[in-house]
Design an enzyme around this catalytic site. Structure first.
Site, PDB file in Angstrom:
ATOM      1  N   LEU A 171       0.843  -1.197   0.000  1.00  0.00           N
ATOM      2  CA  LEU A 171       0.000   0.000   0.000  1.00  0.00           C
ATOM      3  C   LEU A 171       0.879   1.247   0.000  1.00  0.00           C
ATOM      4  CD1 LEU A 171      -2.585  -1.124   2.697  1.00  0.00           C
ATOM      5  CD2 LEU A 171      -2.833  -1.236   0.223  1.00  0.00           C
ATOM      6  N   ASP A 172       0.446   2.293  -0.713  1.00  0.00           N
ATOM      7  CA  ASP A 172       1.181   3.553  -0.653  1.00  0.00           C
ATOM      8  C   ASP A 172       0.679   4.371   0.536  1.00  0.00           C
ATOM      9  OD1 ASP A 172      -1.208   4.796  -1.458  1.00  0.00           O
ATOM     10  OD2 ASP A 172      -0.617   4.864  -3.562  1.00  0.00           O
ATOM     11  N   SER A 173       1.222   5.567   0.720  1.00  0.00           N
ATOM     12  CA  SER A 173       0.875   6.355   1.910  1.00  0.00           C
ATOM     13  C   SER A 173      -0.599   6.750   1.934  1.00  0.00           C
ATOM     14  CB  SER A 173       1.757   7.598   2.001  1.00  0.00           C
ATOM     15  OG  SER A 173       1.607   8.398   0.835  1.00  0.00           O
ATOM     16  N   ASP A 212      -3.060   4.995   0.588  1.00  0.00           N
ATOM     17  CA  ASP A 212      -3.770   3.766   0.930  1.00  0.00           C
ATOM     18  C   ASP A 212      -3.703   3.495   2.431  1.00  0.00           C
ATOM     19  OD1 ASP A 212      -4.448   3.197  -1.744  1.00  0.00           O
ATOM     20  OD2 ASP A 212      -2.558   2.139  -2.069  1.00  0.00           O
TER      21      ASP A 212
END
Length: 121
Positions: free
Chosen positions: A76-78, A80
């Site tokens: 997951l990115d930030s 997310d």
């Protein structure tokens, strides 16, 4: 600040939850207070958090473990990760302060936070 801005961007999509109307209480029950006999069990908290994470398309459910990092292990990115914390807030009907939310980076940390939050249900 980033989290507050992200909330405004993702709030409409993240908050699509069907809510049943609250039941009406008899007047005699309105004056009474009800207390839970016990808090949520670790297993219940873990299962509910895993269900929240499984609802995200990017998350591979086979990688869900208590030590799994939202960014490193689950991919997951930030943004997310912010959405995950917001979804956890909704699942347990709590508000996590931004400073504490920034410290929740793994599944285990989320489980620990919820287990230490008495108002979570």
């Amino acid at each position: 600040m980033f989290r507050a801005a992200a909330r405004s961007l993702v709030a409409p999509a993240a908050r699509r939850v069907a809510v049943a109307p609250a039941p009406r209480l008899a007047p005699s029950l309105l004056a009474q207070r009800f207390y839970a006999s016990s808090s949520l069990s670790q297993d219940t908290i873990k299962a509910r958090i895993e269900d929240v994470l499984k609802s995200f398309e990017k998350v591979d459910s086979t990688k869900l473990t208590p030590t799994a990092s939202f960014t490193n292990d689950l991919g997951l990115d930030s943004l997310d990760a912010v959405e995950v914390v917001m979804a956890i807030e909704e699942e347990f009907a709590i508000e996590i302060p931004d400073e504490e939310a920034d410290r929740i980076t793994t599944v285990g940390e989320a489980i620990d936070y919820i287990s230490k939050t008495p108002e979570a249900h």
